[in-house]
Scaffold this motif. Structure first.
Motif, mmCIF file in Angstrom:
data_model
loop_
_atom_site.group_PDB
_atom_site.id
_atom_site.type_symbol
_atom_site.label_atom_id
_atom_site.label_comp_id
_atom_site.label_asym_id
_atom_site.label_seq_id
_atom_site.Cartn_x
_atom_site.Cartn_y
_atom_site.Cartn_z
ATOM 1 N N ASP A 1 0.891 4.241 -2.810
ATOM 2 C CA ASP A 1 0.728 5.652 -2.478
ATOM 3 C C ASP A 1 1.862 6.486 -3.073
ATOM 4 N N GLU B 1 0.837 -1.210 0.000
ATOM 5 C CA GLU B 1 0.000 0.000 0.000
ATOM 6 C C GLU B 1 0.866 1.253 0.000
ATOM 7 N N GLU B 2 1.927 1.236 0.765
ATOM 8 C CA GLU B 2 2.822 2.390 0.815
ATOM 9 C C GLU B 2 3.468 2.620 -0.552
#
Length: 135
Positions: free
Chosen positions: A107, A103-104
């Motif tokens: 992003d 997820e990071e």
């Protein structure tokens, strides 16, 4: 007869040369119990004793194995327990941390593309003329 002497003499020279090399390969040191022989090529050590006018040598590893094997086995068991505990502790975190890292990463990619598109729009505003086709 001369033909027989020359090969015998050459053989003696070669044999003595091999012996000279062997004596330079090993170094003997006197100890209280006998001798320690060091192989200067490999670094292997042997413990030698004089038994009935013969030098009997055993590897120093074999000699010390009896003393240190219990301690080494204990340390090995301790390390195996530590590795097992670390593997169990990290087993539950692996899935969650990899999802968080994914997820990071997404992003960061999204931020990169938004910023890139902002630069492209600014460039279009500053240069309203279309770029020439060079293909």
């Amino acid at each position: 007869m001369f033909n027989r002497v020359i090969p015998a003499f050459a053989f003696c020279l070669l044999a003595s040369g091999a012996t000279a090399q062997d004596t330079q390969r090993y170094q003997l040191e006197k100890t209280d119990r006998g001798y320690v022989r060091l192989d200067l090529e490999t670094g292997a050590m042997s413990i030698c004793e004089d038994r009935q006018s013969q030098l009997v040598c055993r590897s120093a590893v074999e000699e010390s194995a009896g003393e240190g094997s219990g301690r080494a086995a204990y340390r090995l068991r301790q390390l195996e327990r530590r590795v097992e505990a670390l593997e169990q502790a990290s087993a539950g975190k692996t899935l969650n941390s990899s999802e968080e890292e994914f997820e990071e990463g997404l992003d960061r990619m999204e931020g990169f593309f938004r910023r890139f598109m902002g630069i492209a729009r600014e460039f279009e505003r500053e240069n309203p003329e279309p770029m020439p086709n060079r293909t």
